[in-house]
Design a protein around this motif. Structure first.
Motif, short mmCIF file in Angstrom:
data_model
loop_
_atom_site.label_atom_id
_atom_site.label_comp_id
_atom_site.label_asym_id
_atom_site.label_seq_id
_atom_site.Cartn_x
_atom_site.Cartn_y
_atom_site.Cartn_z
N GLY A 152 10.04 -36.80 -30.93
CA GLY A 152 10.25 -38.05 -30.19
C GLY A 152 10.50 -39.22 -31.11
N ILE A 153 9.79 -39.27 -32.24
CA ILE A 153 9.97 -40.35 -33.22
C ILE A 153 11.35 -40.26 -33.86
CG2 ILE A 153 9.15 -41.26 -35.42
CD1 ILE A 153 6.34 -40.41 -34.60
N SER A 191 10.95 -37.28 -18.07
CA SER A 191 10.08 -36.44 -18.90
C SER A 191 9.00 -35.75 -18.09
CB SER A 191 9.44 -37.27 -20.01
OG SER A 191 8.55 -38.24 -19.49
N GLY A 231 8.73 -39.06 -38.49
CA GLY A 231 9.13 -37.98 -37.59
C GLY A 231 9.43 -36.70 -38.34
N GLY A 255 8.53 -40.03 -26.10
CA GLY A 255 8.38 -40.62 -27.43
C GLY A 255 9.63 -41.37 -27.85
N ILE A 307 9.49 -44.78 -26.17
CA ILE A 307 8.51 -45.68 -26.77
C ILE A 307 8.96 -46.15 -28.15
CG2 ILE A 307 6.13 -45.82 -27.64
CD1 ILE A 307 5.34 -43.86 -25.42
N ALA A 308 9.68 -45.30 -28.88
CA ALA A 308 10.11 -45.66 -30.24
C ALA A 308 11.24 -46.67 -30.25
CB ALA A 308 10.54 -44.40 -30.99
N ILE A 332 5.55 -34.93 -30.91
CA ILE A 332 5.49 -36.33 -31.33
C ILE A 332 6.53 -36.60 -32.42
CG2 ILE A 332 4.05 -38.08 -32.44
CD1 ILE A 332 1.63 -36.78 -31.09
N LEU A 360 7.06 -34.86 -24.83
CA LEU A 360 6.78 -35.81 -25.90
C LEU A 360 8.06 -36.26 -26.60
CD1 LEU A 360 3.55 -34.23 -27.44
CD2 LEU A 360 3.72 -36.32 -26.07
#
Length: 472
Positions: A191-192, A419, A158, A138, A141-142, A188, A134
């Motif tokens: 990852g953020i 990942s 985060g 993550g 994606i961020a 999560i 993650l």
């Protein structure tokens, strides 16, 4: 480590000078090495231009974009209090992202012998692997969220998820509770946090970017060195719950520093794409991504299982064994900084290939390590070599990408695929351990790491040919 979204700086009076269109720099201008230029140019998109009618209305003339450009290095601070504060903030982002992931080995050992003794090593390893999965996916994606300017939301969100997950872990007594708090919630959150922490440095540094990113990246190794020691020292005295909360308070304090110091200087001129399909047709890029994925299947096996190995086999007593994870991470600190400088002279691919293969061979060598001295020597060298797999990949992807506008996208794609290797590697190792012995765990980790190095070696040949002395 430098990642996908790098912000931009303002144009001067002459657009051609500012975006580097002149063939030769004038006296007094900053000269960058190729490594530093690659890191600086890892932006998406690099710059924009606008056109407007000329005064007589007869033609269009070019003007500098209202949105600034990362290629104008004259306006990059490249030092000073604010720039160094960004390094400090990024240092603690690394501390609380990969540093936390690198700490899971101490929890793996504790869970196997205490809190989750009724669960198999494979089931327990899923917690750490999902956390790492993650974090990496993550972060990819961020990237567009960072591009859109929501760095404060990423940092605050985060931080809250990471600290909240750690505090909820202190209340956990069952595997599913540990999975929700430490695996999913913290994963999560990490990852953020990861994207803004590593993307912002390139907007403050140009010629000294290697030094700045090397110091920041050392936070992951130092976090992975300090946090296991704190947990091990406190857990017998104040118990699992409060030892975990103390780590949570350390995370809270350090993340407050990151939230207060990290500040956007300029933003990218546009948002990056999530997928660049042309990358799938480029052999060097695909070989490198496959090599990274294979290597990360095996890379974290020693991180998760070396402490259990030396305790179960009687090689070391628990009082000493719990320092072995810190030894790996401490050695990895140098493996993240030194190769970054060496890469500017010999090429990052020329470094990551042999170091990855050596790391795999050292994992295999653990099958014959039956003394404290031999295990420590292996772990020190393994830790140093493993550091290159974290610090060099972004620079390599920059070199493999001709179109600067898709560098961020390609880094994100590579991380998303890698990942998967992080996700499956350590749980499979745990399943092997449950069915056989540590010998086959080290064989599994070593073979996959060596295979990853060989695949990246094929990438190096595809990119630079068979000539060994060629910088690549």
């Amino acid at each position: 480590m430098t990642t996908d979204s790098l912000a931009t700086s303002s144009f001067g009076e002459d657009p051609e000078k500012d975006v580097g269109l002149n063939s030769s720099p004038k006296d007094g201008e900053v000269h960058l090495t190729k490594y530093e230029a690659d890191l600086r140019d890892a932006a998406e998109p690099p710059f924009t231009e606008e056109v407007e009618p000329a005064a007589n209305g007869s033609a269009l003339e070019r003007v500098a974009s209202a949105k600034p450009s990362v290629n104008n290095i004259k306006s990059v601070p490249n030092g000073g209090l604010v720039a160094w504060l960004q390094v400090l903030g990024s240092f603690f982002i690394y501390w609380n992202s990969w540093g936390i992931v690198n700490t899971f080995g101490v929890y793996q050992t504790y869970y196997e012998t205490g809190l989750l003794a009724s669960s198999s090593p494979s089931d327990i390893a899923w917690v750490g692997s999902i956390q790492a999965f993650l974090l990496m996916i993550g972060g990819a994606i961020a990237g567009p969220v960072y591009d859109a300017g929501y760095i404060r939301s990423l940092l605050l969100g985060g931080s809250i998820l990471t600290v909240f997950g750690q505090m909820m872990l202190s209340l956990s007594t069952k595997l599913w509770q540990v999975m929700l708090s430490q695996g999913i919630c913290m994963g999560i959150g990490l990852g953020i946090l990861f994207t803004p922490g590593v993307a912002i440095l390139s907007t403050y540094w140009s010629t000294r970017i290697a030094l700045a990113t090397g110091i920041a990246a050392a936070g992951s190794s130092l976090g992975g060195t300090v946090m296991p020691i704190v947990f091990y020292r406190l857990q017998p005295v104040i118990g699992f719950a409060w030892a975990t909360r103390v780590l949570g308070f350390i995370m809270l304090f350090t993340l407050i520093i990151s939230n207060l110091t990290l500040k956007v200087r300029v933003l990218p001129a546009g948002r990056r794409k999530m997928i660049d399909y042309t990358a799938l047709k480029e052999t060097p890029y695909m070989l490198f991504t496959i090599g990274q994925t294979l290597a990360f299947v095996g890379l974290y096996v020693p991180f998760f299982y070396v402490q259990s190995y030396v305790i179960r086999t009687g090689i070391a007593k628990p009082d000493l064994a719990f320092y072995f994870l810190s030894i790996i991470n401490a050695a990895s600190t140098f493996g993240r900084i030194i190769p970054g400088y060496m890469a500017d002279f010999v090429g990052p691919l020329n470094l990551i290939v042999p170091f990855t293969i050596i790391a795999g061979i050292l994992c295999l060598a653990l099958t014959g390590a039956h003394s404290v001295a031999s295990v420590i020597v292996i772990l020190v060298i393994f830790g140093f070599c493993s550091g290159t797999l974290v610090s060099l990949p972004p620079t390599i992807i920059v070199q493999l990408t001709a179109n600067r506008a898709v560098i961020g996208t390609r880094i994100g794609m590579c991380f998303a695929i890698v990942s998967v290797g992080l996700l499956i590697g350590t749980p499979v190792s745990g399943a092997i351990l449950g069915a056989s012995s540590f010998t086959y765990v080290w064989v599994f980790g070593g073979i996959f790491t060596v295979a990853g190095g060989l695949a990246m070696g094929a990438c190096r040949v595809a990119k630079g040919g068979w000539t060994l002395v060629r910088k690549c």
